[in-house]
Design a protein around this motif. Structure first.
Motif, PDB file in Angstrom:
ATOM      1  N   ASP A   1    -107.280-128.705  40.724  1.00  0.00           N
ATOM      2  CA  ASP A   1    -107.973-129.011  41.979  1.00  0.00           C
ATOM      3  C   ASP A   1    -108.369-127.519  42.303  1.00  0.00           C
ATOM      4  OD1 ASP A   1    -105.507-127.932  42.435  1.00  0.00           O
ATOM      5  OD2 ASP A   1    -105.029-129.422  43.732  1.00  0.00           O
TER       6      ASP A   1
ATOM      7  N   GLY B   1    -112.445-127.084  42.308  1.00  0.00           N
ATOM      8  CA  GLY B   1    -113.053-126.896  43.761  1.00  0.00           C
ATOM      9  C   GLY B   1    -112.834-125.602  44.496  1.00  0.00           C
TER      10      GLY B   1
ATOM     11  N   THR C   1    -116.302-124.070  41.896  1.00  0.00           N
ATOM     12  CA  THR C   1    -117.073-125.262  42.730  1.00  0.00           C
ATOM     13  C   THR C   1    -118.755-125.124  42.434  1.00  0.00           C
ATOM     14  OG1 THR C   1    -115.675-124.402  44.723  1.00  0.00           O
ATOM     15  CG2 THR C   1    -117.660-125.770  45.488  1.00  0.00           C
TER      16      THR C   1
ATOM     17  N   SER D   1    -119.080-127.170  38.980  1.00  0.00           N
ATOM     18  CA  SER D   1    -118.782-128.677  39.221  1.00  0.00           C
ATOM     19  C   SER D   1    -119.985-129.239  40.021  1.00  0.00           C
ATOM     20  CB  SER D   1    -117.424-128.535  40.077  1.00  0.00           C
ATOM     21  OG  SER D   1    -116.403-128.009  39.464  1.00  0.00           O
ATOM     22  N   VAL D   2    -120.302-128.491  41.067  1.00  0.00           N
ATOM     23  CA  VAL D   2    -121.300-129.440  42.080  1.00  0.00           C
ATOM     24  C   VAL D   2    -122.870-129.254  41.301  1.00  0.00           C
ATOM     25  CG1 VAL D   2    -122.733-129.031  44.171  1.00  0.00           C
ATOM     26  CG2 VAL D   2    -120.063-128.845  44.048  1.00  0.00           C
TER      27      VAL D   2
ATOM     28  N   ASN E   1    -105.430-133.590  41.346  1.00  0.00           N
ATOM     29  CA  ASN E   1    -105.318-132.915  42.774  1.00  0.00           C
ATOM     30  C   ASN E   1    -103.918-133.008  43.102  1.00  0.00           C
ATOM     31  OD1 ASN E   1    -105.270-132.442  45.453  1.00  0.00           O
ATOM     32  ND2 ASN E   1    -106.619-133.949  45.975  1.00  0.00           N
TER      33      ASN E   1
ATOM     34  N   PRO F   1    -107.658-125.312  47.594  1.00  0.00           N
ATOM     35  CA  PRO F   1    -108.778-126.280  48.366  1.00  0.00           C
ATOM     36  C   PRO F   1    -108.309-127.423  48.904  1.00  0.00           C
ATOM     37  CG  PRO F   1    -109.816-125.405  46.608  1.00  0.00           C
ATOM     38  CD  PRO F   1    -108.448-125.192  46.257  1.00  0.00           C
ATOM     39  N   THR F   2    -107.263-128.001  48.218  1.00  0.00           N
ATOM     40  CA  THR F   2    -106.822-129.407  48.789  1.00  0.00           C
ATOM     41  C   THR F   2    -105.279-129.363  49.534  1.00  0.00           C
ATOM     42  OG1 THR F   2    -105.788-129.378  46.379  1.00  0.00           O
ATOM     43  CG2 THR F   2    -107.890-130.812  46.751  1.00  0.00           C
TER      44      THR F   2
ATOM     45  N   LEU G   1    -110.696-129.691  51.116  1.00  0.00           N
ATOM     46  CA  LEU G   1    -111.906-130.551  50.527  1.00  0.00           C
ATOM     47  C   LEU G   1    -111.342-131.800  49.858  1.00  0.00           C
ATOM     48  CD1 LEU G   1    -113.679-127.687  48.443  1.00  0.00           C
ATOM     49  CD2 LEU G   1    -114.378-128.971  50.620  1.00  0.00           C
TER      50      LEU G   1
ATOM     51  N   PHE H   1    -112.656-133.944  47.148  1.00  0.00           N
ATOM     52  CA  PHE H   1    -113.691-133.876  46.030  1.00  0.00           C
ATOM     53  C   PHE H   1    -114.599-135.029  45.793  1.00  0.00           C
ATOM     54  CE2 PHE H   1    -110.382-130.586  44.098  1.00  0.00           C
ATOM     55  CZ  PHE H   1    -110.970-129.486  44.873  1.00  0.00           C
TER      56      PHE H   1
ATOM     57  N   LEU I   1    -117.167-135.367  48.208  1.00  0.00           N
ATOM     58  CA  LEU I   1    -118.098-133.987  48.326  1.00  0.00           C
ATOM     59  C   LEU I   1    -119.136-134.491  46.974  1.00  0.00           C
ATOM     60  CD1 LEU I   1    -118.921-131.236  48.610  1.00  0.00           C
ATOM     61  CD2 LEU I   1    -117.283-130.641  46.816  1.00  0.00           C
TER      62      LEU I   1
ATOM     63  N   GLU J   1    -110.822-138.377  40.294  1.00  0.00           N
ATOM     64  CA  GLU J   1    -109.764-137.475  40.885  1.00  0.00           C
ATOM     65  C   GLU J   1    -108.588-138.018  40.807  1.00  0.00           C
ATOM     66  OE1 GLU J   1    -108.761-135.452  45.250  1.00  0.00           O
ATOM     67  OE2 GLU J   1    -111.015-136.180  44.823  1.00  0.00           O
TER      68      GLU J   1
END
Length: 244
Positions: free
Chosen positions: A94, A98, A102, A105-106, A121, A134-135, A158, A160, A163, A208
């Motif tokens: 994770d 993220g 980030t 990935s995005v 995660n 982030p998680t 977050l 994911f 997102l 995830e």
């Protein structure tokens, strides 16, 4: 004598080095079984970044690339574009996916890169000492949030899957768990669907996994599973969020 369970041929003949009770062992096996059952071993290229996920470089009987922290999706993009007939997947934690990764990935999802990502995660940075990720859940104590995560100063965890799902280039997004045999079977079906998304050239796919980190949570393996059910699963809702 009939053999009802055996090591996947996508795994090398060696013991896992994950901590006792860690969910990575189950997830690593699920991915290996999907690679074998979908006849992808000979064309698969995996990308392993920094963290507990880096162990898979030793475990998988497929071509593997070691990535810098957070750059797995960027590396996978280059591999897939250079070898469009290969099956390319990333296996990330994770924090890797993220936090430091980030942007990679995005934007891999935004571009609709035809790769598949497995995200584990477990709400902390595992290998590097149990820092806040982030998680990390509100109020959850870690080595860098000894009084618990303060949403006012650190933001909320977050999600994911939520997102990535609205991004047009992302075609399959799911969140699964490994806490029960039934959920393990559901997780395997989701991974196969994500892999099929890439095989059919639809676009980016991500699964995830909700998992445990007994060592950094300071819990016994069974207690960690219960903690995940009681704390993580209400916040991170499971299910297929987007399906091509």
């Amino acid at each position: 004598m009939a053999i009802i369970c055996k090591r996947s041929s996508a795994l090398n003949p060696m013991q896992f080095s994950y901590c006792p009770g860690c969910g990575h062992g189950i997830i690593t096996r699920i991915v290996a079984e999907c690679l074998e059952e979908m006849d992808l071993i000979d064309i698969a290229i995996g990308v392993a970044p920094v963290g507990c996920s880096s162990n898979i470089r030793m475990f998988y009987n497929v071509d593997m690339l070691s990535s810098m922290h957070g750059r797995a999706c960027a590396n996978a993009t280059g591999i897939k574009r250079f070898h469009p007939d290969a099956f390319v997947f990333t296996y990330q934690g994770d924090g890797d996916f993220g936090a430091i990764g980030t942007a990679e990935s995005v934007h891999a999802a935004h571009r609709g890169e035809k790769i598949s990502t497995i995200v584990v995660n477990n709400s902390v940075y595992g290998m590097t000492g149990g820092q806040m990720a982030p998680t990390t859940l509100p109020g959850q104590k870690t080595t860098t949030s000894p009084y618990g995560r303060d949403v006012e100063t650190c933001g909320a965890p977050l999600r994911f899957a939520e997102l990535i799902a609205p991004i047009e280039g992302a075609k399959f997004v799911a969140r699964v768990s490994i806490d029960t045999p039934a959920h393990v079977r559901e997780a395997k079906r989701a991974v196969k669907r994500a892999f099929q998304c890439q095989i059919e050239g639809k676009g980016y796919s991500m699964v995830e996994f909700l998992s445990t980190c007994p060592t950094n949570w300071g819990l016994a393996p069974q207690e960690a599973m219960e903690w995940m059910r009681e704390n993580m699963m209400p916040y991170f809702k499971m299910g297929i969020i987007k399906d091509f």
